[in-house]
Motif scaffolding. Structure first.
Motif, short mmCIF file in Angstrom:
data_model
loop_
_atom_site.label_atom_id
_atom_site.label_comp_id
_atom_site.label_asym_id
_atom_site.label_seq_id
_atom_site.Cartn_x
_atom_site.Cartn_y
_atom_site.Cartn_z
N ILE A 196 -59.97 57.85 -19.61
CA ILE A 196 -59.23 56.61 -19.83
C ILE A 196 -60.12 55.57 -20.48
O ILE A 196 -59.70 54.81 -21.36
CB ILE A 196 -58.68 56.08 -18.49
N GLY A 197 -61.36 55.51 -20.04
CA GLY A 197 -62.33 54.56 -20.56
C GLY A 197 -63.65 54.74 -19.84
O GLY A 197 -63.73 55.42 -18.80
N LEU A 198 -64.71 54.15 -20.38
CA LEU A 198 -66.08 54.34 -19.88
C LEU A 198 -66.67 53.01 -19.44
O LEU A 198 -66.64 52.03 -20.19
CB LEU A 198 -66.94 54.94 -20.99
N VAL A 199 -67.22 52.99 -18.23
CA VAL A 199 -68.07 51.89 -17.78
C VAL A 199 -69.47 52.46 -17.62
O VAL A 199 -69.67 53.42 -16.86
CB VAL A 199 -67.59 51.28 -16.44
N CYS A 200 -70.41 51.89 -18.35
CA CYS A 200 -71.75 52.47 -18.35
C CYS A 200 -72.79 51.37 -18.39
O CYS A 200 -72.67 50.41 -19.16
CB CYS A 200 -71.90 53.38 -19.57
N ALA A 201 -73.82 51.51 -17.57
CA ALA A 201 -74.96 50.61 -17.64
C ALA A 201 -75.94 51.11 -18.71
O ALA A 201 -76.10 52.31 -18.90
CB ALA A 201 -75.65 50.54 -16.28
N ASN A 202 -76.53 50.17 -19.42
CA ASN A 202 -77.64 50.45 -20.34
C ASN A 202 -77.24 51.08 -21.66
O ASN A 202 -78.08 51.69 -22.33
CB ASN A 202 -78.73 51.30 -19.66
N GLY B 178 -80.42 44.08 -11.24
CA GLY B 178 -81.36 45.01 -11.85
C GLY B 178 -80.70 46.32 -12.24
O GLY B 178 -79.59 46.34 -12.77
N HIS B 179 -81.37 47.42 -11.93
CA HIS B 179 -80.95 48.73 -12.42
C HIS B 179 -79.76 49.31 -11.65
O HIS B 179 -78.94 50.01 -12.23
CB HIS B 179 -82.14 49.69 -12.34
N ASN B 180 -79.69 49.03 -10.37
CA ASN B 180 -78.65 49.61 -9.51
C ASN B 180 -77.42 48.70 -9.52
O ASN B 180 -77.01 48.14 -8.50
CB ASN B 180 -79.21 49.79 -8.10
N LEU B 181 -76.82 48.55 -10.68
CA LEU B 181 -75.80 47.52 -10.91
C LEU B 181 -74.63 47.56 -9.93
O LEU B 181 -74.22 46.51 -9.42
CB LEU B 181 -75.29 47.61 -12.34
N PRO B 182 -74.03 48.72 -9.67
CA PRO B 182 -72.83 48.68 -8.80
C PRO B 182 -73.12 48.20 -7.39
O PRO B 182 -72.24 47.62 -6.74
CB PRO B 182 -72.33 50.12 -8.81
N GLN B 183 -74.34 48.41 -6.91
CA GLN B 183 -74.67 47.95 -5.56
C GLN B 183 -75.14 46.49 -5.57
O GLN B 183 -74.93 45.76 -4.60
CB GLN B 183 -75.73 48.84 -4.93
N SER C 153 -57.91 68.80 -9.87
CA SER C 153 -56.69 68.69 -10.68
C SER C 153 -56.46 67.27 -11.19
O SER C 153 -55.34 66.75 -11.19
CB SER C 153 -55.47 69.18 -9.89
N ILE C 154 -57.55 66.63 -11.63
CA ILE C 154 -57.46 65.30 -12.22
C ILE C 154 -57.43 65.45 -13.74
O ILE C 154 -58.37 65.99 -14.34
CB ILE C 154 -58.66 64.43 -11.79
N LYS C 155 -56.36 64.99 -14.36
CA LYS C 155 -56.21 65.16 -15.80
C LYS C 155 -57.02 64.13 -16.59
O LYS C 155 -57.67 64.46 -17.59
CB LYS C 155 -54.74 65.08 -16.20
N ARG C 156 -56.96 62.87 -16.15
CA ARG C 156 -57.66 61.80 -16.84
C ARG C 156 -58.21 60.82 -15.81
O ARG C 156 -57.64 60.66 -14.73
CB ARG C 156 -56.74 61.04 -17.81
N ALA C 157 -59.31 60.17 -16.17
CA ALA C 157 -59.93 59.22 -15.25
C ALA C 157 -60.78 58.24 -16.03
O ALA C 157 -61.17 58.49 -17.18
CB ALA C 157 -60.80 59.95 -14.22
N VAL C 158 -61.07 57.11 -15.40
CA VAL C 158 -62.15 56.25 -15.87
C VAL C 158 -63.46 56.89 -15.43
O VAL C 158 -63.61 57.27 -14.26
CB VAL C 158 -62.03 54.83 -15.29
N PHE C 159 -64.40 57.02 -16.34
CA PHE C 159 -65.73 57.53 -16.03
C PHE C 159 -66.67 56.32 -15.92
O PHE C 159 -66.77 55.53 -16.88
CB PHE C 159 -66.25 58.46 -17.12
N ALA C 160 -67.35 56.18 -14.79
CA ALA C 160 -68.20 55.01 -14.58
C ALA C 160 -69.50 55.42 -13.94
O ALA C 160 -69.51 56.25 -13.01
CB ALA C 160 -67.47 53.98 -13.71
N GLY C 161 -70.61 54.87 -14.40
CA GLY C 161 -71.89 55.23 -13.82
C GLY C 161 -73.04 54.45 -14.41
O GLY C 161 -72.89 53.65 -15.33
N TYR C 162 -74.21 54.71 -13.86
CA TYR C 162 -75.46 54.11 -14.31
C TYR C 162 -76.53 55.19 -14.16
O TYR C 162 -76.39 56.14 -13.39
CB TYR C 162 -75.81 52.87 -13.46
N ASP C 163 -77.63 55.06 -14.91
CA ASP C 163 -78.73 56.01 -14.82
C ASP C 163 -78.20 57.44 -15.04
O ASP C 163 -77.42 57.65 -15.97
CB ASP C 163 -79.45 55.83 -13.48
N TRP C 164 -78.57 58.43 -14.22
CA TRP C 164 -78.05 59.80 -14.41
C TRP C 164 -76.53 59.80 -14.42
O TRP C 164 -75.91 60.53 -15.20
CB TRP C 164 -78.53 60.71 -13.29
#
Length: 312
Positions: A136-142, A291-296, A108-119
């Motif tokens: 709300i907004g997008l955080v995306c690697a690459n 490198g590729h695994n940015l959040p970690q 039941s989440i209406k809106r959210a920030v979508f954030a991710g990397y790779d898949w």
């Protein structure tokens, strides 16, 4: 533009637990949740071949700043399971995007920030492009992560082909057998190649690698890499979404695009190639010593990007 990242650190020994479970369309999704239930929601989506512990530092930091943080295991990873044994074990981009939205609906989440990397960055990008009213907004690697399957067989420069060896390997039954025989061996090689400046230890790797013991992991991974080259049929339930994605829709929500300066598999290219696909405000940053695994690898940078969108 280049951000300053913190000096290399020892990997965190924390775990994202306890887990919760919810039925969401074709899946029973295992996820970690933290933060106040009435806070701005953030969906943190992991990539291949990683798991939710890419966000082991990001998730608690965002929760401490008042966010409701959801970190799901993708289909084929960890305790996430298919509800029906007859459901195709698809790894196509439309499926992972649809899974994220089904999770939002189930919680039941209406809106959210979508954030991710790779898949996970692809799932987040799909959600932002197809359901902007939920984002709300997008955080995306690459950069722009939606796959151009129609042109997937057009070769790129040889130096760009080399890091994609695993994708070509997975087109063969030899590659399927290799992944089934040694999931950890392949994942460890990819971690080391894709993030050459990231120092991780055996405990850090094993904390994630157990997620690849999911019985559907091999099928989902192999289908993902074959489908993106147009060499495997998709699940018919996602055909209409895949048709929409084939048009390479623009991302109309605010976005922060991050590149790791040392990302070996998706080297920074200045952000200009996909800039036209972002029609709202867009920030682009290259993160040194990551490198590729940015959040970690650079959790403070990733957390700050999410909070930038929440604060507007």
């Amino acid at each position: 533009m280049t951000d300053q990242a913190s000096a290399p650190r020892a990997p965190s020994t924390k775990r994202l637990e306890p887990l919760r479970h919810v039925n969401a369309d074709v899946l029973n999704i295992a996820y970690y949740e933290a933060g106040p239930a009435d806070g701005p929601a953030v969906l943190l989506m992991h990539g291949f071949p990683y798991d939710i512990h890419s966000y082991v530092d990001v998730a608690p930091d965002l929760a401490a700043q008042g966010c409701r943080v959801i970190v799901p295991y993708l289909r084929g990873y960890g305790p996430t399971t298919f509800r029906d044994k007859a459901t195709p074990r698809s790894g196509e981009q439309a499926a992972v995007g649809a899974d994220m939205m089904a999770l939002m609906d189930a919680l039941s989440i209406k809106r959210a920030v979508f954030a991710g990397y790779d898949w996970g960055g692809r799932a987040a990008s799909i959600g932002a492009a197809i359901w902007p009213e939920r984002c709300i907004g997008l955080v995306c690697a690459n950069g722009y992560m939606i796959q151009d399957v129609a042109n997937a067989m057009v070769p790129t420069r040889p130096e760009r082909e080399v890091p994609l060896w695993y994708q070509y390997y997975f087109q063969l039954e030899r590659g399927r057998a290799g992944l089934a025989a040694d999931r950890r061996g392949i994942a460890r090689i990819l971690w080391s190649q894709w993030s050459p400046t990231w120092v991780f230890d055996d405990a850090c790797f094993e904390r994630t690698a157990v997620a690849h013991d999911n019985p559907d992991y091999v099928d989902v991974v192999i289908h993902s890499y074959r489908h993106r080259f147009g060499l495997a049929e998709g699940d018919p339930r996602y055909a209409e979404m895949q048709r929409r994605l084939g048009a390479l829709p623009a991302i109309t929500v605010p976005a922060v695009v991050l590149d790791g300066a040392d990302d070996w598999v998706t080297a920074p290219r200045g952000g200009s190639a996909s800039a036209a696909k972002f029609t709202n405000r867009r920030a682009y940053r290259v993160i040194p010593d990551a490198g590729h695994n940015l959040p970690q690898e650079a959790p403070e940078v990733f957390t700050a990007a999410v909070m930038e969108l929440i604060k507007g």
